[in-house]
Design an enzyme around this catalytic site. Structure first.
Site, mmCIF file in Angstrom:
data_model
loop_
_atom_site.group_PDB
_atom_site.id
_atom_site.type_symbol
_atom_site.label_atom_id
_atom_site.label_comp_id
_atom_site.label_asym_id
_atom_site.label_seq_id
_atom_site.Cartn_x
_atom_site.Cartn_y
_atom_site.Cartn_z
ATOM 1 N N ALA A 10 -4.202 -2.704 -2.513
ATOM 2 C CA ALA A 10 -4.081 -2.680 -3.980
ATOM 3 C C ALA A 10 -4.121 -4.069 -4.602
ATOM 4 O O ALA A 10 -4.451 -4.231 -5.772
ATOM 5 C CB ALA A 10 -2.790 -1.960 -4.362
ATOM 6 N N PHE A 68 1.498 -1.642 -5.607
ATOM 7 C CA PHE A 68 2.682 -0.803 -5.348
ATOM 8 C C PHE A 68 3.919 -1.647 -5.067
ATOM 9 O O PHE A 68 5.004 -1.367 -5.601
ATOM 10 C CB PHE A 68 2.401 0.123 -4.147
ATOM 11 C CG PHE A 68 1.264 1.081 -4.423
ATOM 12 C CD1 PHE A 68 -0.037 0.786 -4.013
ATOM 13 C CD2 PHE A 68 1.492 2.264 -5.124
ATOM 14 C CE1 PHE A 68 -1.084 1.659 -4.291
ATOM 15 C CE2 PHE A 68 0.446 3.141 -5.398
ATOM 16 C CZ PHE A 68 -0.851 2.840 -4.980
ATOM 17 N N HIS A 108 -7.538 6.413 2.089
ATOM 18 C CA HIS A 108 -6.539 7.190 1.341
ATOM 19 C C HIS A 108 -7.206 8.076 0.313
ATOM 20 O O HIS A 108 -6.586 8.484 -0.670
ATOM 21 C CB HIS A 108 -5.518 6.228 0.691
ATOM 22 C CG HIS A 108 -4.666 5.544 1.722
ATOM 23 N ND1 HIS A 108 -3.750 4.581 1.415
ATOM 24 C CD2 HIS A 108 -4.609 5.676 3.068
ATOM 25 C CE1 HIS A 108 -3.159 4.154 2.527
ATOM 26 N NE2 HIS A 108 -3.678 4.800 3.543
ATOM 27 N N GLY A 128 2.555 -13.151 -0.789
ATOM 28 C CA GLY A 128 3.817 -12.499 -0.440
ATOM 29 C C GLY A 128 3.812 -11.943 0.976
ATOM 30 O O GLY A 128 2.834 -12.057 1.724
HETATM 31 N N1 APR Z 1 -4.010 -12.035 -4.738
HETATM 32 C C1 APR Z 1 -3.400 -11.943 -3.528
HETATM 33 N N2 APR Z 1 -2.470 -10.986 -3.231
HETATM 34 C C2 APR Z 1 -2.142 -10.117 -4.216
HETATM 35 C C3 APR Z 1 -2.733 -10.150 -5.506
HETATM 36 C C4 APR Z 1 -3.705 -11.162 -5.741
HETATM 37 N N3 APR Z 1 -4.322 -11.286 -6.930
HETATM 38 N N4 APR Z 1 -2.178 -9.151 -6.253
HETATM 39 C C5 APR Z 1 -1.289 -8.512 -5.470
HETATM 40 N N5 APR Z 1 -1.251 -9.082 -4.244
HETATM 41 C C6 APR Z 1 -0.468 -8.662 -3.086
HETATM 42 C C7 APR Z 1 0.930 -8.186 -3.409
HETATM 43 O O1 APR Z 1 1.838 -9.265 -3.448
HETATM 44 C C8 APR Z 1 1.219 -7.247 -2.236
HETATM 45 O O2 APR Z 1 1.767 -7.965 -1.132
HETATM 46 O O3 APR Z 1 -1.112 -7.498 -2.573
HETATM 47 C C9 APR Z 1 -0.165 -6.732 -1.836
HETATM 48 C C10 APR Z 1 -0.344 -5.265 -2.194
HETATM 49 O O4 APR Z 1 0.520 -4.537 -1.334
HETATM 50 P P1 APR Z 1 0.937 -3.037 -1.755
HETATM 51 O O5 APR Z 1 1.318 -3.011 -3.181
HETATM 52 O O6 APR Z 1 1.913 -2.551 -0.701
HETATM 53 O O7 APR Z 1 -0.405 -2.212 -1.655
HETATM 54 P P2 APR Z 1 -1.083 -1.628 -0.344
HETATM 55 O O8 APR Z 1 -0.813 -2.499 0.854
HETATM 56 O O9 APR Z 1 -2.486 -1.354 -0.698
HETATM 57 O O10 APR Z 1 -0.294 -0.226 -0.165
HETATM 58 C C11 APR Z 1 -0.735 0.610 0.875
HETATM 59 O O11 APR Z 1 0.785 2.316 0.096
HETATM 60 O O12 APR Z 1 1.667 3.609 -1.572
HETATM 61 C C12 APR Z 1 0.746 3.574 -0.583
HETATM 62 O O13 APR Z 1 -1.203 4.834 -0.552
HETATM 63 C C13 APR Z 1 -0.612 3.741 -1.174
HETATM 64 O O14 APR Z 1 -2.673 2.727 -0.458
HETATM 65 C C14 APR Z 1 -1.319 2.449 -0.770
HETATM 66 C C15 APR Z 1 -0.551 2.032 0.456
#
Ligand code: APR
Ligand code: ZN
Length: 253
Positions: free
Chosen positions: A27, A38, A124, A219
């Site tokens: 995401a 998320f 997903h 992060g």
């Molecule tokens: N540049 C770098 N990192 C970023 C940026 C950016 N511009 N914007 C956000 N992030 C980082 C956030 O800090 C976070 O660590 O991207 C990461 C996104 O992690 P999640 O929010 O956990 O998303 P994701 O890993 O895709 O979640 C996996 O969880 O809820 C379920 O099905 C849903 O597909 C999702 C899955």
């Protein structure tokens, strides 16, 4: 042991030497476009804008599909107003130059496909198609979007039960997992981009990668450091703008 860091220049050099690049995207790739993630600082699970147990959980949906459709209305109208980010477009250029590039995405926003990437596996699921929870009848995503104009919860015109877009909920099996496993194992370079690597089985893919892994994420990431895994705690678009400059690639607007 901590992660080995990596600069855009070093990442550019690894990309130049790779043929079978596999991207695992999350995401974080779409936040720059305005789609909340998320678990990032303004993530949906952090702001509690939506209750994940209610919205993305299959039994919660079957009990009451309204929370999911409240999210879906907001999500789909947001998608109608945004465009792919630089990183999405960089990955299109990567596939153009290295045709074996494959994207395994956890995202349901369809942005890779909209940007022009062709070899995309939405693990997903996504909103392109939907199925009735009663009789299993299939629907196009566009039919469900049209129903949303006048129904709070789209229902099947054959049996009257709620229709569910083919987004993978907690409690359901992911899509394309076998292909994803073999692609990861056959990769000579994996990019894990904008994902906290906390949701399995997608989070397992970097563990079974056939070659080196480059993680670009701001992060925490839920993956143990090990040799051959590099981490850039960086903003994705800034990082890949530098990588593109190092490679002297022009990325379509
Ligand atoms: N540049 C770098 N990192 C970023 C940026 C950016 N511009 N914007 C956000 N992030 C980082 C956030 O800090 C976070 O660590 O991207 C990461 C996104 O992690 P999640 O929010 O956990 O998303 P994701 O890993 O895709 O979640 C996996 O969880 O809820 C379920 O099905 C849903 O597909 C999702 C899955
Ligand atoms: Zn039905």
């Amino acid at each position: 042991m901590s992660y080995q860091s990596i600069t855009p220049g070093e990442c550019a050099a690894k990309l130049s030497g790779a043929d079978r690049v596999v991207v695992v995207s999350g995401a974080g790739l779409s936040t720059a476009a305005g789609v909340p993630d998320f678990r990032g600082p303004k993530g949906l699970y952090v702001t509690r804008a939506y209750d994940p147990e209610q919205v993305f959980e299959i039994h919660g949906f079957d009990r009451d599909p309204r929370p999911f459709y409240a999210f879906t209305r907001d999500f789909l109208s947001l998608l109608g107003t945004i465009r792919p980010t630089f990183t999405h477009r960089f990955l299109v250029e990567l596939e153009r130059r290295k045709p074996e590039t494959t994207i395994i995405t956890q995202n349901i926003d369809g942005m890779h496909q909209r940007a022009g990437s062709r070899r995309v596996y939405p693990m997903h699921g996504d909103y392109e198609t939907a199925h009735c929870r009663g009789c299993g009848r299939g629907y196009e995503g566009s039919e469900v979007e049209a129903m949303l104009e006048h129904q709070e919860v789209p229902t099947c015109d054959r049996c009257g039960v709620a229709i569910k877009p083919d987004v993978v909920f907690f409690g359901e099996n992911v899509r394309h997992f076998n292909e994803a496993q073999s692609l990861a194992g056959a990769s000579d370079l994996m990019l894990a981009l904008g994902t906290s690597l906390t949701v399995y089985p997608a989070a397992m893919l970097p563990e079974i990668a056939g070659g080196e892994v480059v993680i670009v994420n701001q992060g925490e990431v839920g993956m143990r450091p090990r040799p051959g895994v590099f981490l850039a705690d960086a903003n994705l678009d800034e990082f890949f703008q530098s990588v593109a400059a190092e490679l002297d690639w022009s990325v379509e607007e």
